[in-house]
Design an enzyme around this catalytic site. Sequence first.
Site, PDB file in Angstrom:
ATOM      1  N   CYS A  32      36.023  48.004  37.072  1.00 24.45           N
ATOM      2  CA  CYS A  32      35.281  48.173  35.807  1.00 24.45           C
ATOM      3  C   CYS A  32      33.864  47.816  36.441  1.00 24.45           C
ATOM      4  O   CYS A  32      33.402  46.574  36.655  1.00 24.45           O
ATOM      5  CB  CYS A  32      35.790  47.178  34.782  1.00 24.45           C
ATOM      6  SG  CYS A  32      34.421  46.792  33.298  1.00 24.45           S
ATOM      7  N   CYS A  39      32.085  45.204  34.181  1.00 25.39           N
ATOM      8  CA  CYS A  39      32.712  43.795  34.594  1.00 25.39           C
ATOM      9  C   CYS A  39      31.603  43.246  35.581  1.00 25.39           C
ATOM     10  O   CYS A  39      31.618  42.213  35.678  1.00 25.39           O
ATOM     11  CB  CYS A  39      34.215  43.955  34.752  1.00 25.39           C
ATOM     12  SG  CYS A  39      35.171  44.445  33.498  1.00 25.39           S
TER      13      CYS A  39
END
Length: 118
Positions: A44, A47
């Site tokens: 991600c 993230c």
Amino acid sequence: MATEPSDGHAAATGEPIYVDGEEALDQIVAENDVVLADFYADWCGPCQMLEPIVETLAEETEAAVAKVDVDANQMLASSYGVRGVPTLVLFADGEQVEEIVGVQGEDRLRSLIESYTN
């Protein structure tokens, strides 16, 4: 540099605590007044953008920071209703008090944590 204390209070290291399973997260929440749980995935991009912010918050605030890999802990993520990553869940006094989805600025997250630690 930082070592894990033998009593299990890893938050004292000022580093994020990598969580494996619901029992581990429950223990962190039980042992700390305020816990920021970062539900993330290695693949991600947002993230990865959030990671240095979360690490700074672990070092500079009174909150324990738990990192939960949603791929390795799908049941745990599901039990907290995590549908997208990153999702940050804030616990205070053993209760879930906030849930934030998406990348947030350090100032906003710091203010949120401090509203429960002060």
